[in-house]
Design a protein around this motif. Structure first.
Motif, PDB file in Angstrom:
ATOM      1  N   VAL A  69       0.851  -1.183   0.000  1.00 36.73           N
ATOM      2  CA  VAL A  69       0.000   0.000   0.000  1.00 36.73           C
ATOM      3  C   VAL A  69       0.889   1.236   0.000  1.00 36.73           C
ATOM      4  CG1 VAL A  69      -1.774   1.288   1.255  1.00 36.73           C
ATOM      5  CG2 VAL A  69      -1.806  -1.215   1.268  1.00 36.73           C
ATOM      6  N   ASN A  70       0.616   2.144  -0.942  1.00 37.50           N
ATOM      7  CA  ASN A  70       1.302   3.423  -0.945  1.00 37.50           C
ATOM      8  C   ASN A  70       0.485   4.383  -0.087  1.00 37.50           C
ATOM      9  OD1 ASN A  70       2.032   6.176  -1.773  1.00 37.50           O
ATOM     10  ND2 ASN A  70       3.274   5.161  -3.327  1.00 37.50           N
ATOM     11  N   LEU A  71       1.028   4.753   1.053  1.00 39.37           N
ATOM     12  CA  LEU A  71       0.265   5.549   2.007  1.00 39.37           C
ATOM     13  C   LEU A  71      -0.156   6.892   1.427  1.00 39.37           C
ATOM     14  CD1 LEU A  71       2.082   4.924   5.408  1.00 39.37           C
ATOM     15  CD2 LEU A  71      -0.211   4.204   4.751  1.00 39.37           C
ATOM     16  N   GLU A  72       0.738   7.549   0.723  1.00 42.28           N
ATOM     17  CA  GLU A  72       0.401   8.865   0.178  1.00 42.28           C
ATOM     18  C   GLU A  72      -0.747   8.762  -0.819  1.00 42.28           C
ATOM     19  OE1 GLU A  72       3.578  11.092  -1.403  1.00 42.28           O
ATOM     20  OE2 GLU A  72       4.620  11.294   0.506  1.00 42.28           O
ATOM     21  N   GLU A  73      -0.653   7.819  -1.740  1.00 46.88           N
ATOM     22  CA  GLU A  73      -1.715   7.651  -2.724  1.00 46.88           C
ATOM     23  C   GLU A  73      -3.026   7.252  -2.062  1.00 46.88           C
ATOM     24  OE1 GLU A  73      -0.408   4.898  -5.630  1.00 46.88           O
ATOM     25  OE2 GLU A  73       1.185   6.195  -6.431  1.00 46.88           O
ATOM     26  N   MET A  74      -2.934   6.386  -1.057  1.00 47.95           N
ATOM     27  CA  MET A  74      -4.157   5.949  -0.378  1.00 47.95           C
ATOM     28  C   MET A  74      -4.835   7.108   0.344  1.00 47.95           C
ATOM     29  SD  MET A  74      -5.367   5.114   2.904  1.00 47.95           S
ATOM     30  CE  MET A  74      -3.919   4.722   3.870  1.00 47.95           C
ATOM     31  N   LEU A  75      -4.042   7.951   1.029  1.00 50.05           N
ATOM     32  CA  LEU A  75      -4.623   9.099   1.728  1.00 50.05           C
ATOM     33  C   LEU A  75      -5.165  10.132   0.750  1.00 50.05           C
ATOM     34  CD1 LEU A  75      -1.976   9.477   4.580  1.00 50.05           C
ATOM     35  CD2 LEU A  75      -4.350   8.717   4.823  1.00 50.05           C
ATOM     36  N   ASN A  76      -4.459  10.351  -0.351  1.00 46.38           N
ATOM     37  CA  ASN A  76      -4.965  11.271  -1.376  1.00 46.38           C
ATOM     38  C   ASN A  76      -6.293  10.781  -1.927  1.00 46.38           C
ATOM     39  OD1 ASN A  76      -2.747  12.955  -1.107  1.00 46.38           O
ATOM     40  ND2 ASN A  76      -1.613  12.002  -2.805  1.00 46.38           N
ATOM     41  N   ASP A  77      -6.389   9.472  -2.118  1.00 48.85           N
ATOM     42  CA  ASP A  77      -7.632   8.896  -2.628  1.00 48.85           C
ATOM     43  C   ASP A  77      -8.765   9.058  -1.615  1.00 48.85           C
ATOM     44  OD1 ASP A  77      -9.064   7.179  -4.631  1.00 48.85           O
ATOM     45  OD2 ASP A  77      -9.211   5.858  -2.890  1.00 48.85           O
ATOM     46  N   PHE A  78      -8.451   8.938  -0.327  1.00 52.84           N
ATOM     47  CA  PHE A  78      -9.474   9.114   0.707  1.00 52.84           C
ATOM     48  C   PHE A  78     -10.048  10.525   0.662  1.00 52.84           C
ATOM     49  CE2 PHE A  78     -10.146  10.938   4.976  1.00 52.84           C
ATOM     50  CZ  PHE A  78     -11.325  10.277   5.316  1.00 52.84           C
ATOM     51  N   TRP A  79      -9.183  11.531   0.598  1.00 52.95           N
ATOM     52  CA  TRP A  79      -9.664  12.917   0.604  1.00 52.95           C
ATOM     53  C   TRP A  79     -10.412  13.230  -0.692  1.00 52.95           C
ATOM     54  CZ3 TRP A  79     -10.053  14.893   5.088  1.00 52.95           C
ATOM     55  CH2 TRP A  79      -9.101  14.637   6.076  1.00 52.95           C
ATOM     56  N   ALA A  80      -9.996  12.650  -1.790  1.00 52.41           N
ATOM     57  CA  ALA A  80     -10.701  12.870  -3.055  1.00 52.41           C
ATOM     58  C   ALA A  80     -12.109  12.273  -2.996  1.00 52.41           C
ATOM     59  CB  ALA A  80      -9.910  12.266  -4.210  1.00 52.41           C
TER      60      ALA A  80
END
Length: 629
Positions: A229-240
């Motif tokens: 899991v890429n944490l940055e991409e996952m968090l960006n996806d959550f906020w999107a």
């Protein structure tokens, strides 16, 4: 004719020989058979008496010879008693103490105490030409005994290494279990706390969109457990995704297609609808999770290495040296004599030469673990990040509500004017009993610990244990040889077994490591063939140390396979120095205080433009009340 020339049987010869080799049976003596048995047992006492008789007879013999010389020609006479004595001396036994050492009684007792049968154990010493390891002198060991004791020495050595490494192994096993249990429960508590708070605050609005938050925690758990899991991409996806849902809620009068919502999500970074919360939270979550996961993975690697290396398989040369050190005293009739301390050190350094080579990489690994542990106590504290994550997400939602008009206008400008929604959609409402179900937030209700402890206590404990495990493998021979069950101790230098007899051990002590055993006097070590298994563990430690150093700097690495001996490619970066501060202003578990005047202004600032916006403002004001308390 001289009288001395008359043939007469030599009485002295009869007395000394006791009839052995004489042409006829000896004359009966007082005590007859018993005396003969005593004389024949060892032969020492009878020969000693013969020597006395011969010495006393020497003057008389010389006088007789002188008279014969004066009287006439010499006739054949018996050999002088002294010559007879000298011929008999080579068969005399050693001193009287050797007679006692010939008994194998103590050896039989010690051998039986080890659980072996006494059937093959001699009662007295026998010739030792059959021995292959111990000195080939008079011995109490048969070939079968030597083989059994050799296997016993191998078994005891393996047990000694396993017992001595028990502390290191249990440290990593127990602390890994504690940390893993703590982190998992911390995530469960955080998810449960957010769910309870949002259900009370938003009711059906949250429950209809709860999968966004559930997916967030599912991905965090998957990352922690080693998922790719890429944490940055996952968090960006959550906020999107959250922006898409929130944008629909604040604009219920419009209908948004999937393509339109995808366009909305592209404006997340540009518009910053949630304020600065996503950036700060991303920094904190990324660094904390990288440090936590890497630290637990380090405990796993340390546990596996310690368990594997402690299960030693001694070489044939090591087994011979162990047998010679531990049980050749048995064969020499000295079962109570223990090896000299320095002798033990050379044997252990030879047998554990490859393990000692693990020490350098092991120490670097421990140092890296201690560095990450310090991060867990400071800015990378996952407990201080996850405990208030529901409040932080609530703050982000509040920022979105406050900026909803500007955000909507910019989105409409960039993505186009959406189509109006059907009349039924715009008339949506929330159940009337929603406010009755809402309950203000009480800080004491949130669990402040997980797994019955706190992160600070866990880190303090593991740091102490890790420091004690440094240099473990190079000091292992010294630890074993200090065991009073093994050696006579450092203070006993004379009355100890040196590999040949009970005396001081003279050779110098070898240095640590494989290459330094080239001149080891006790163990035959092939320094050109390093142990492949140990080299694999060294590589595993080296890879893990590299990952820990990356985690210390906030960098993520691929942990799909913790047994992989090659470092994984980076799957993201916690932050860099130019965008992430060293100290965070958003890591406290309490929200910053806000005065009551601001609450009144915010509450009165809501306009009845549409029922959904008004309702959201009420809900979010309640969130702020929960936060400020």
């Amino acid at each position: 004719m001289c009288a001395c020339a008359r043939p007469s049987p030599p009485r002295l010869a009869k007395v000394c020989l006791g009839g052995r080799g004489a042409p006829g049976p000896p004359p009966p003596q007082p005590g007859g058979a018993a005396e003969a048995r005593r004389s024949g047992r060892g032969g020492g006492a009878g020969l000693a008496r013969c020597a006395g008789v011969a010495l006393r007879a020497m003057p008389a013999a010389r006088g007789a010879a002188r008279r014969c010389a004066l009287a006439g020609p010499l006739l054949p006479v018996p050999p002088p008693p002294l010559l007879l004595l000298l011929l008999l001396l080579p068969v005399l036994p050693a001193a009287g103490t050797e007679g006692k050492a010939r008994s194998c009684g103590e050896v039989r007792q010690a051998y039986s105490a080890k659980g072996f049968s006494l059937a093959s154990v001699p009662y007295q010493e026998i010739a030792g030409e059959h021995l292959r390891i111990c000195p080939q002198e008079y011995t109490c060991c048969t070939s079968e005994m030597e083989d059994k004791l050799s296997q016993q020495s191998k078994l005891e050595f393996e047990n000694l290494v396993e017992e001595t490494s028990h502390f290191v192994r249990t440290t990593f096993v127990s602390r890994h279990k504690k940390f893993d249990e703590f982190f998992r429960e911390l995530l469960e508590n955080a998810e449960r706390s957010l769910n309870d708070m949002f259900v009370r605050t938003y009711g059906m609005l949250y429950m209809q969109n709860s999968e966004v938050f559930q997916d967030l925690f599912a991905e965090l758990k998957r990352y922690y457990t080693g998922g790719n899991v890429n944490l940055e991409e996952m968090l960006n996806d959550f906020w999107a995704r959250l922006l898409e849902r929130m944008f629909q809620l604040i604009n219920p009068q419009y209908h948004f297609s999937e393509d339109y919502l995808e366009c909305v999500s592209k404006y997340t970074d540009q518009l910053k609808p949630f304020g600065d919360v996503p950036r700060k939270l991303k920094v904190q979550v990324t660094r904390a999770f990288i440090a936590a996961r890497t630290f637990v993975q380090g405990l796993t690697v340390g546990r596996e290495v310690a368990n594997r290396v402690s299960k030693v398989s001694p070489t044939p040369g090591c087994i011979r040296a162990l047998m010679k050190m531990l049980y050749c005293p048995y064969c020499r009739g000295l079962p109570t004599v223990k090896p000299c301390n320095n002798y033990c050190l050379n044997v252990m350094k030879g047998c554990l030469a490859n393990q000692a080579d693990l020490d350098t990489e092991w120490n670097l690994f421990i140092d890296a673990m201690l560095l990450v542990a310090e991060r867990l106590e400071g800015p990378f504290n996952i407990e201080s990040v996850m405990d208030p994550i529901d409040v932080k997400i609530s703050e982000a939602i509040m920022n979105m509500q406050e900026n909803s008009m500007q955000v909507s206008a910019k989105v409409f400008q960039g993505c186009g004017q959406p189509k109006p929604a059907p009349a039924l959609r715009s008339s949506r409402s929330v159940p009337e009993n929603f406010n009755n179900r809402f309950r203000p937030y009480i800080p004491e209700e949130r669990p402040t610990t997980a797994a019955g402890t706190s992160l600070d206590r866990l880190v303090t404990d593991i740091k102490e244990k890790l420091k004690l495990s440094k240099k473990f493998w190079s000091t292992l021979p010294y630890t074993i040889c200090k065991d009073e069950r093994v050696t006579a101790g450092p203070s006993v230098e004379e009355d100890c077994w040196n590999g040949h007899t009970k005396a001081r051990y003279l050779p110098e002590i070898m240095n640590d490591g494989l290459t330094n055993q080239i001149n080891n006097p006790e163990v035959d070590v092939d320094i050109t063939r390093p142990d492949t298994f140990i080299r694999q563990q060294i590589m595993a430690l080296r890879v893990m140390t590299n990952k820990l150093k990356n985690a210390y700097n906030g960098n993520d690495v691929n942990f799909q396979d913790t047994s992989d001996e090659t470092s994984g490619s980076g799957s993201g970066s916690g932050c860099t120095d130019d965008i992430c501060p060293t100290e965070f202003d958003f890591v406290t578990t309490e929200a910053p205080p806000v005065d009551s005047d601001r609450r009144e202004v915010e509450a009165s600032a809501t306009q009845p433009g549409c029922s959904m916006q008004t309702l959201l403002l009420i809900f979010l004001s309640l969130i702020l009340q929960r936060q400020w308390r």
